[in-house]
Design an enzyme around this catalytic site. Structure first.
Site, PDB file in Angstrom:
ATOM      1  N   GLY A  71     -23.631  -7.531   6.150  1.00 38.71           N
ATOM      2  CA  GLY A  71     -23.309  -6.528   7.158  1.00 38.71           C
ATOM      3  C   GLY A  71     -23.594  -5.120   6.646  1.00 38.71           C
ATOM      4  O   GLY A  71     -24.082  -4.269   7.387  1.00 38.71           O
ATOM      5  N   ASN A 150     -11.754  -3.623  11.343  1.00 33.99           N
ATOM      6  CA  ASN A 150     -11.463  -4.724  10.420  1.00 33.99           C
ATOM      7  C   ASN A 150     -10.004  -4.748   9.972  1.00 33.99           C
ATOM      8  O   ASN A 150      -9.489  -5.799   9.617  1.00 33.99           O
ATOM      9  CB  ASN A 150     -12.382  -4.662   9.192  1.00 33.99           C
ATOM     10  CG  ASN A 150     -12.498  -3.283   8.599  1.00 33.99           C
ATOM     11  OD1 ASN A 150     -12.894  -2.327   9.274  1.00 33.99           O
ATOM     12  ND2 ASN A 150     -12.141  -3.159   7.345  1.00 33.99           N
ATOM     13  N   GLN A 178     -16.817  -7.559  12.755  1.00 38.17           N
ATOM     14  CA  GLN A 178     -15.558  -8.276  13.038  1.00 38.17           C
ATOM     15  C   GLN A 178     -15.521  -8.820  14.461  1.00 38.17           C
ATOM     16  O   GLN A 178     -14.772  -9.757  14.739  1.00 38.17           O
ATOM     17  CB  GLN A 178     -14.347  -7.362  12.799  1.00 38.17           C
ATOM     18  CG  GLN A 178     -14.167  -6.931  11.360  1.00 38.17           C
ATOM     19  CD  GLN A 178     -13.792  -8.086  10.431  1.00 38.17           C
ATOM     20  OE1 GLN A 178     -13.399  -9.174  10.861  1.00 38.17           O
ATOM     21  NE2 GLN A 178     -13.936  -7.867   9.134  1.00 38.17           N
ATOM     22  N   GLY A 199     -22.620 -12.889   8.257  1.00 38.03           N
ATOM     23  CA  GLY A 199     -22.380 -14.326   8.306  1.00 38.03           C
ATOM     24  C   GLY A 199     -21.016 -14.749   7.808  1.00 38.03           C
ATOM     25  O   GLY A 199     -20.367 -15.610   8.409  1.00 38.03           O
ATOM     26  N   HIS A 200     -20.543 -14.132   6.707  1.00 32.86           N
ATOM     27  CA  HIS A 200     -19.333 -14.670   6.078  1.00 32.86           C
ATOM     28  C   HIS A 200     -18.047 -14.378   6.839  1.00 32.86           C
ATOM     29  O   HIS A 200     -16.979 -14.837   6.458  1.00 32.86           O
ATOM     30  CB  HIS A 200     -19.231 -14.246   4.605  1.00 32.86           C
ATOM     31  CG  HIS A 200     -18.861 -12.820   4.350  1.00 32.86           C
ATOM     32  ND1 HIS A 200     -17.654 -12.472   3.798  1.00 32.86           N
ATOM     33  CD2 HIS A 200     -19.527 -11.670   4.542  1.00 32.86           C
ATOM     34  CE1 HIS A 200     -17.609 -11.152   3.646  1.00 32.86           C
ATOM     35  NE2 HIS A 200     -18.739 -10.643   4.098  1.00 32.86           N
ATOM     36  N   THR A 236     -38.344 -12.632   0.419  1.00 40.29           N
ATOM     37  CA  THR A 236     -38.295 -14.035   0.835  1.00 40.29           C
ATOM     38  C   THR A 236     -36.930 -14.349   1.425  1.00 40.29           C
ATOM     39  O   THR A 236     -35.897 -13.964   0.874  1.00 40.29           O
ATOM     40  CB  THR A 236     -38.592 -14.950  -0.378  1.00 40.29           C
ATOM     41  OG1 THR A 236     -39.880 -14.579  -0.884  1.00 40.29           O
ATOM     42  CG2 THR A 236     -38.604 -16.417   0.025  1.00 40.29           C
ATOM     43  N   CYS A 324     -11.945  -4.343   0.850  1.00 36.94           N
ATOM     44  CA  CYS A 324     -12.645  -3.411  -0.025  1.00 36.94           C
ATOM     45  C   CYS A 324     -11.709  -2.342  -0.589  1.00 36.94           C
ATOM     46  O   CYS A 324     -12.026  -1.716  -1.574  1.00 36.94           O
ATOM     47  CB  CYS A 324     -13.785  -2.746   0.723  1.00 36.94           C
ATOM     48  SG  CYS A 324     -14.876  -3.940   1.463  1.00 36.94           S
TER      49      CYS A 324
END
Ligand code: PLP
Length: 394
Positions: A71, A150, A178, A199-200, A236, A324
């Site tokens: 993100g 968040n 979120q 994603g997480h 990649t 964080c």
């Protein structure tokens, strides 16, 4: 001891179906998706399928989806892109309660000479829309406002804000890290130009993200290199994780109803019981216009870190401030921006649930928290039980 995980805004468990979808791409199907031969090409096709799954979750077109590493990268890419394409404009509009991925970047950019306006929020964490409107000028290159906070889960009126930006020809970005998967997002019927997700936060692995860029939006890549992602993000692809993210988006679309019914009921039960049972506790954030899984509660006269340590003894995981900021003793910038009194801001805990939580877990937490708070308050020189006030959601 079993773990009761109520910190899903920090990160989530990879869903079993997601892991299963990913595994073949680590070992058997390890080809490079850009290779000409079919061993690589089949992986490329699977990435394309994941792109379609992500696009479906947010009502976008597959070609509007760019895979990134997280993100934070998506947020950085969006803001830096607008500053580079909107030549001659040097003003950024954002809010006081953004995640550090936007907030710290904006501070960095202001040190480099850009003008940054941070829109304030009120006591309930709602954006000051009058100040927002006034802040938009001919010099504004980009607006970056989060969809949902968040720490408190408070939802911003991003569609209305995006329309105001569009009317003035200003690029609009939203950090929906979120919000994605928890509340409906439909980019087809929106004027938002760019959107970040991670994603997480929705049961895909860590280290994968998405930047949505509306077709026709001028774009300048952040990671320059190979031709991957149509030249919009070199490097990649993180193949297995991207495939997992596609699957997670697919599941999120199907689980959204449960998120807004069962998960919300669990959240509401936890919140009500805690506020009823513990004096001098209060809810932070607008009660109704919130993510269904998030509850941020302050306990006066105790330290959030101390609460976390005692909860940890029972295997309960939650957060004080955002993931964080925990570890630092500064009260959260979000609660400070909302004007939460110092004695309350220090003792704030964020509980964030997911579809993997059960009612038994919530009952266990409801049973343990009051005695944890009482124990800590009895150690505090400031706590005077005879001066208790009623619990308030204000
Ligand atoms: N934006 C918000 C609102 C977040 O909550 C987070 C993570 O907590 C991020 C951005 C950063 O996402 P990532 O951890 O994928 O870099």
């Amino acid at each position: 001891m079993t773990t009761i995980y109520l910190d899903n805004n920090a990160t989530t468990q990879v869903a079993p179906e997601v892991l299963e979808a990913m595994l073949p791409y680590y070992h058997d199907l390890y080809g490079n998706p850009s290779s000409a031969y079919s061993f690589g090409g089949q992986v490329g096709r699977k990435i394309q399928e994941a792109r379609e799954q992500v696009a479906t979750l947010i009502g976008a077109m597959p070609e509007e989806i760019i895979f990134t590493s997280c993100g934070s990268e998506s947020d950085n890419t969006a803001i830096r892109s607008a500053l580079s394409t909107e030549t001659g404009k040097a003003h950024i509009v954002t809010s006081r309660v953004e995640h550090p991925a936007v907030k710290v970047l904006c501070t960095h950019l202001s040190n480099k000479g850009y003008r940054v306006t941070e829109i304030p929020v009120n006591r309930e964490g709602q954006l000051d829309m009058d100040r927002y409107k006034e802040s938009l000028t001919r010099d504004t290159a980009i607006v970056s406002l989060m969809w949902a906070n968040n720490e408190t889960g408070v939802i911003f009126p991003v569609e209305e804000a995006a329309q105001m930006a569009r009317d003035r020809g200003i690029v609009f970005h939203t950090d929906a890290v979120q919000a994605a998967g928890k509340i409906p997002i439909d980019m087809k019927n929106s004027t938002i130009d760019m959107l970040s997700l991670s994603g997480h936060k929705l049961h895909a692995p860590k280290g994968t993200g998405v930047l949505y860029v509306r077709k026709g939006t001028r774009f300048s890549p952040f990671l320059i290199g190979g031709h991957q992602e149509k030249g919009r993000r070199g490097g990649t692809e993180n193949t297995a994780s991207i495939i997992g993210l596609g699957k997670a988006c697919d599941l999120a679309a199907r689980n959204m109803e449960e998120e807004n019914t069962r998960v919300k009921q669990l959240r509401d039960k936890l919140e009500k019981e805690i506020l009823d049972r513990i004096p001098n506790s209060r809810l932070n954030g607008e009660p109704l216009n919130r993510l269904p899984n998030t509850s941020n509660i302050s306990f006066e006269f105790v330290e959030g870190e101390a609460i976390l340590l005692l909860m940890d003894e029972f295997g309960i995981c939650a957060s004080s401030g955002s993931a964080c900021t925990s570890g630092s003793l500064q009260p959260s910038h979000v609660l400070r921006a909302m004007g939460v009194p110092f004695t309350m801001a220090h003792g704030s805990i964020r509980f964030s649930m997911s579809i993997f939580n059960t009612e038994e877990e919530i009952d266990f937490v409801i049973d343990k928290i009051p005695s944890i708070i009482e124990k800590l308050r009895n150690l505090s020189p400031y706590w005077k039980p005879d001066e208790q006030v009623c619990a308030t959601g204000a």
